[in-house]
Design a protein around this motif. Sequence first.
Motif, PDB file in Angstrom:
ATOM      1  N   ASP A 197       0.862  -1.189   0.000  1.00 45.13           N
ATOM      2  CA  ASP A 197       0.000   0.000   0.000  1.00 45.13           C
ATOM      3  C   ASP A 197       0.897   1.237   0.000  1.00 45.13           C
ATOM      4  O   ASP A 197       1.637   1.471   0.952  1.00 45.13           O
ATOM      5  CB  ASP A 197      -0.904   0.004   1.228  1.00 45.13           C
ATOM      6  CG  ASP A 197      -1.845   1.205   1.274  1.00 45.13           C
ATOM      7  OD1 ASP A 197      -1.744   2.104   0.407  1.00 45.13           O
ATOM      8  OD2 ASP A 197      -2.684   1.235   2.187  1.00 45.13           O
ATOM      9  N   PRO A 198       0.854   2.048  -1.066  1.00 46.44           N
ATOM     10  CA  PRO A 198       1.707   3.233  -1.131  1.00 46.44           C
ATOM     11  C   PRO A 198       1.508   4.206   0.024  1.00 46.44           C
ATOM     12  O   PRO A 198       2.411   4.981   0.342  1.00 46.44           O
ATOM     13  CB  PRO A 198       1.320   3.886  -2.461  1.00 46.44           C
ATOM     14  CG  PRO A 198       0.756   2.774  -3.275  1.00 46.44           C
ATOM     15  CD  PRO A 198       0.073   1.864  -2.289  1.00 46.44           C
ATOM     16  N   ALA A 199       0.356   4.168   0.693  1.00 43.96           N
ATOM     17  CA  ALA A 199       0.089   5.081   1.807  1.00 43.96           C
ATOM     18  C   ALA A 199       0.528   4.507   3.155  1.00 43.96           C
ATOM     19  O   ALA A 199       0.442   5.194   4.170  1.00 43.96           O
ATOM     20  CB  ALA A 199      -1.397   5.423   1.860  1.00 43.96           C
ATOM     21  N   SER A 200       1.009   3.279   3.165  1.00 46.75           N
ATOM     22  CA  SER A 200       1.389   2.634   4.413  1.00 46.75           C
ATOM     23  C   SER A 200       2.773   3.083   4.878  1.00 46.75           C
ATOM     24  O   SER A 200       3.713   3.179   4.082  1.00 46.75           O
ATOM     25  CB  SER A 200       1.403   1.106   4.227  1.00 46.75           C
ATOM     26  OG  SER A 200       1.980   0.462   5.343  1.00 46.75           O
ATOM     27  N   ALA A 201       2.899   3.290   6.163  1.00 49.24           N
ATOM     28  CA  ALA A 201       4.206   3.629   6.737  1.00 49.24           C
ATOM     29  C   ALA A 201       5.171   2.448   6.652  1.00 49.24           C
ATOM     30  O   ALA A 201       6.379   2.634   6.775  1.00 49.24           O
ATOM     31  CB  ALA A 201       4.021   4.043   8.197  1.00 49.24           C
ATOM     32  N   TRP A 202       4.670   1.237   6.414  1.00 48.77           N
ATOM     33  CA  TRP A 202       5.493   0.031   6.366  1.00 48.77           C
ATOM     34  C   TRP A 202       5.675  -0.499   4.942  1.00 48.77           C
ATOM     35  O   TRP A 202       6.085  -1.628   4.754  1.00 48.77           O
ATOM     36  CB  TRP A 202       4.874  -1.039   7.262  1.00 48.77           C
ATOM     37  CG  TRP A 202       4.792  -0.566   8.675  1.00 48.77           C
ATOM     38  CD1 TRP A 202       5.787  -0.564   9.603  1.00 48.77           C
ATOM     39  CD2 TRP A 202       3.662   0.007   9.306  1.00 48.77           C
ATOM     40  NE1 TRP A 202       5.345  -0.023  10.776  1.00 48.77           N
ATOM     41  CE2 TRP A 202       4.022   0.339  10.629  1.00 48.77           C
ATOM     42  CE3 TRP A 202       2.355   0.282   8.896  1.00 48.77           C
ATOM     43  CZ2 TRP A 202       3.148   0.919  11.535  1.00 48.77           C
ATOM     44  CZ3 TRP A 202       1.485   0.865   9.797  1.00 48.77           C
ATOM     45  CH2 TRP A 202       1.890   1.177  11.094  1.00 48.77           C
ATOM     46  N   ARG A 203       5.405   0.326   3.957  1.00 50.46           N
ATOM     47  CA  ARG A 203       5.520  -0.102   2.554  1.00 50.46           C
ATOM     48  C   ARG A 203       6.987  -0.323   2.176  1.00 50.46           C
ATOM     49  O   ARG A 203       7.893   0.241   2.781  1.00 50.46           O
ATOM     50  CB  ARG A 203       4.896   0.936   1.637  1.00 50.46           C
ATOM     51  CG  ARG A 203       5.720   2.213   1.529  1.00 50.46           C
ATOM     52  CD  ARG A 203       5.024   3.265   0.688  1.00 50.46           C
ATOM     53  NE  ARG A 203       5.781   4.501   0.675  1.00 50.46           N
ATOM     54  CZ  ARG A 203       5.758   5.416   1.629  1.00 50.46           C
ATOM     55  NH1 ARG A 203       4.995   5.252   2.690  1.00 50.46           N
ATOM     56  NH2 ARG A 203       6.487   6.510   1.532  1.00 50.46           N
ATOM     57  N   ILE A 204       7.170  -1.119   1.117  1.00 49.43           N
ATOM     58  CA  ILE A 204       8.507  -1.283   0.545  1.00 49.43           C
ATOM     59  C   ILE A 204       8.738  -0.111  -0.408  1.00 49.43           C
ATOM     60  O   ILE A 204       7.768   0.490  -0.910  1.00 49.43           O
ATOM     61  CB  ILE A 204       8.661  -2.645  -0.167  1.00 49.43           C
ATOM     62  CG1 ILE A 204       7.667  -2.792  -1.328  1.00 49.43           C
ATOM     63  CG2 ILE A 204       8.543  -3.796   0.839  1.00 49.43           C
ATOM     64  CD1 ILE A 204       7.859  -4.049  -2.165  1.00 49.43           C
ATOM     65  N   PRO A 205       9.989   0.255  -0.674  1.00 42.38           N
ATOM     66  CA  PRO A 205      10.253   1.418  -1.533  1.00 42.38           C
ATOM     67  C   PRO A 205       9.659   1.297  -2.939  1.00 42.38           C
ATOM     68  O   PRO A 205       9.334   2.307  -3.559  1.00 42.38           O
ATOM     69  CB  PRO A 205      11.781   1.471  -1.603  1.00 42.38           C
ATOM     70  CG  PRO A 205      12.256   0.723  -0.426  1.00 42.38           C
ATOM     71  CD  PRO A 205      11.212  -0.305  -0.111  1.00 42.38           C
ATOM     72  N   GLU A 206       9.490   0.081  -3.426  1.00 44.04           N
ATOM     73  CA  GLU A 206       8.950  -0.132  -4.774  1.00 44.04           C
ATOM     74  C   GLU A 206       7.452   0.131  -4.864  1.00 44.04           C
ATOM     75  O   GLU A 206       6.905   0.240  -5.968  1.00 44.04           O
ATOM     76  CB  GLU A 206       9.243  -1.565  -5.234  1.00 44.04           C
ATOM     77  CG  GLU A 206      10.708  -1.866  -5.430  1.00 44.04           C
ATOM     78  CD  GLU A 206      11.439  -2.282  -4.142  1.00 44.04           C
ATOM     79  OE1 GLU A 206      12.609  -2.656  -4.236  1.00 44.04           O
ATOM     80  OE2 GLU A 206      10.838  -2.226  -3.035  1.00 44.04           O
ATOM     81  N   ALA A 207       6.778   0.245  -3.736  1.00 43.25           N
ATOM     82  CA  ALA A 207       5.327   0.521  -3.718  1.00 43.25           C
ATOM     83  C   ALA A 207       5.127   2.017  -3.923  1.00 43.25           C
ATOM     84  O   ALA A 207       4.873   2.773  -2.994  1.00 43.25           O
ATOM     85  CB  ALA A 207       4.717   0.053  -2.402  1.00 43.25           C
ATOM     86  N   THR A 208       5.237   2.430  -5.173  1.00 48.83           N
ATOM     87  CA  THR A 208       5.313   3.852  -5.504  1.00 48.83           C
ATOM     88  C   THR A 208       3.985   4.518  -5.835  1.00 48.83           C
ATOM     89  O   THR A 208       3.919   5.735  -5.906  1.00 48.83           O
ATOM     90  CB  THR A 208       6.271   4.056  -6.682  1.00 48.83           C
ATOM     91  OG1 THR A 208       5.823   3.248  -7.781  1.00 48.83           O
ATOM     92  CG2 THR A 208       7.695   3.671  -6.300  1.00 48.83           C
TER      93      THR A 208
END
Length: 133
Positions: A65-76
């Motif tokens: 989820d691009p809005a998640s604080a725990w996203r991976i950098p590729e979740a753009t």
Amino acid sequence: MSPGVDALLEQARAGMRRLTPHQAVEAVRAGALLIDTRTDGQRRAQGNLPGAIVVDRTVLEWRLDPASAWRIPEATGYDRMIITVCRQGYSSSLAAAGLRALGLHRATDMIGGVQGWLAAGLPLSDNPADIRY
């Protein structure tokens, strides 16, 4: 009475354009993320997919989820194509449906999973898995 897992799977796949292994390779070349949701044991038994990012199914939504604080950098962004992969192509459909429910409208999965990949004669990777917990 519950409609059962087959009905849940049918509902998850409704409106989703699932990809063959060869289509998944082309989509990754065009910028899609290939997300491997298999367990450690399944990856040991079947091998690693080249270019795949391993994300445990239990944290999949938080990592992508691009809005998640725990996203991976590729979740753009919500427009990024994400292809989920599992062992046989069943749980990956449910995973993709969960991502679509988050707004990742281009999320899909690969038909046949890694078994389909192997049956299509596609190569595995000798590199260690790119695991993101």
